[in-house]
Design an enzyme around this catalytic site. Structure first.
Site, short mmCIF file in Angstrom:
data_model
loop_
_atom_site.label_atom_id
_atom_site.label_comp_id
_atom_site.label_asym_id
_atom_site.label_seq_id
_atom_site.Cartn_x
_atom_site.Cartn_y
_atom_site.Cartn_z
N HIS A 66 19.48 47.65 31.36
CA HIS A 66 19.36 48.57 32.10
C HIS A 66 18.42 49.51 31.98
CE1 HIS A 66 22.41 46.20 34.67
NE2 HIS A 66 22.87 46.04 33.51
N TYR A 334 27.97 49.62 25.12
CA TYR A 334 27.35 51.46 25.59
C TYR A 334 27.68 52.26 24.98
CZ TYR A 334 27.65 48.47 29.72
OH TYR A 334 27.70 47.56 31.35
#
Ligand code: HEM
Length: 362
Positions: A66, A334
């Site tokens: 992303h 992440y």
């Protein structure tokens, strides 16, 4: 009481040193195991993020997935609807400030918006009591796979072949054939078109979570942001504009704020909470918990969302993770991506360091 002059002291001391040494050795082995050093086949966050880089390239300073996105600022107006199920302050009637980010999946921050049919919305709700709720949602109702191992295998199958620059269709086909759980996602993707706007999308949590009420009662939930803006059916964006999502967002916000309704779906006992490839039946009770209002954007290279890690397990009291195995894997990956990107400088397109081959950053 222990007498240090007693003839029994030395062996006792040796005994306690042995115990300490054993404890240290056990701790070292456990750290080694947790770190993956003693289990070379174990899937680690580092392996997942390396594979994302192998697929898309390594872009210094950017999220490893992303990567192309924009910061958005606004607030959430709770109507109190979710309060009977969760003690999270964000669900008390009233307003909570939000820093969010719209993006498209993939590790290339210069990918054209039309390259994927999926858009994402990430939000950080900052409660007045200091606790935060962070969530990252995608614009599809199911995830292709249920486990981090299957996600890794999917990424490996989709890695571009150096000869063609494209994934090998045989490997991709073999992956999907070996993973029948991808069927619901594949059915969705067949009809999905890259939308012309972030504003008209629904965004799903996909993973299940648990709401906890004032009596400690637990209720499995999933949520979805439902847009007020209607999809006009356009999907190609402006011809020749690879970044039409950001320009569309700016144009819409110039006319006024954009709104979504936070719809929380309550699981029935027995509904799967550990499998993001499966939706729950349509008749499950759904609550409108309030309205998300987004007012303005900031560039992702310098804006307030740049240094936020939208880790789905950063949750306030009243919201907890479920047994979905994707959640801890997301959290760990992440963090790894965050550490990589925040220790690098982002570079503008066209500069020499903008695109580093993956091996340079390993
Ligand atoms: C094991 C599975 C997954 C892995 C390894 C993975 C990996 C990643 C990574 C490395 C990032 C960049 C994080 C950063 O640098 O801040 C990211 C972003 C994101 N992922 Fe995942 N992901 C997984 C599953 C999912 C699922 C199930 C969703 C469902 C909603 C999701 C939604 C998102 C969103 C919305 C972002 C963008 C967050 C932002 O705007 O900062 N991911 N993912």
């Amino acid at each position: 009481m222990h007498d240090p002059t007693s003839p029994h002291s030395p062996p006792r001391r040796i005994g306690s040193w042995t115990l300490i040494a054993t404890a240290v050795a056990v701790a070292a082995v456990s750290f080694g195991y947790v770190g993956g050093w003693l289990a070379p086949h174990r899937l680690t966050p580092e392996k997942l993020v390396n594979q994302l880089q192998d697929n898309a390239g390594t872009f210094a300073g950017y999220r490893r997935n992303h990567a192309k996105g924009v910061c958005v600022m606004g607030y959430f107006d709770s109507n109190g609807g979710a309060q009977p199920y969760s003690v999270a302050q964000v669900f008390e009637p009233g307003r909570t400030p939000v820093v969010g980010r719209f993006a498209i999946p993939g590790g290339n921050p210069y990918a054209p918006d039309s390259s994927v049919p999926i858009r994402s919305m990430a939000l950080r709700f900052a409660q007045a009591n200091g606790q935060q709720w962070r969530t990252g949602m995608n614009s599809m109702p199911v995830f292709p796979v249920a486990t981090p191992q299957a996600f890794y295998a999917q990424l490996q199958a989709q890695q571009p072949d150096p000869a063609t620059g494209k994934p090998d269709p045989a490997k991709v086909g073999a992956f999907f054939a070996a993973h029948p759980e991808t069927a619901a996602f594949l059915a969705w993707v067949k009809t999905a078109k890259p939308s012309a706007s972030f504003a008209t999308e629904n965004y799903w949590s996909l993973n299940a979570f648990v709401f906890v009420d004032a009596n400690g009662r637990r209720q499995a939930v999933r949520w979805r942001m439902v847009p007020e803006a209607a999809d006009a059916g356009g999907h190609a964006g402006k011809a020749g504009d690879a970044d039409y999502l950001a320009s569309d967002l700016a144009a819409r916000l110039a006319q006024g704020p954009l709104r979504w309704h936070l719809q929380v779906t309550l699981a029935n006992p027995g509904d799967p909470t550990n499998d993001a490839t499966k939706t729950w039946p349509d008749d499950r009770r759904t609550i409108d918990a309030g309205t998300l209002v987004l007012e303005h954007t900031e560039p992702q290279d310098s804006g307030s969302c740049r240094d936020i890690n939208y880790d789905p397990l950063v949750l306030p009291a009243g919201i907890a993770g479920s047994d979905d195995p994707l959640l801890p894997a997301r959290s760990a990956a992440y963090a790894d991506s965050y550490l990589r990107r925040t220790s690098e400088e982002a570079h503008l397109p066209g500069t020499a360091a903008a695109h580093m081959p993956p091996e340079k950053t390993r």
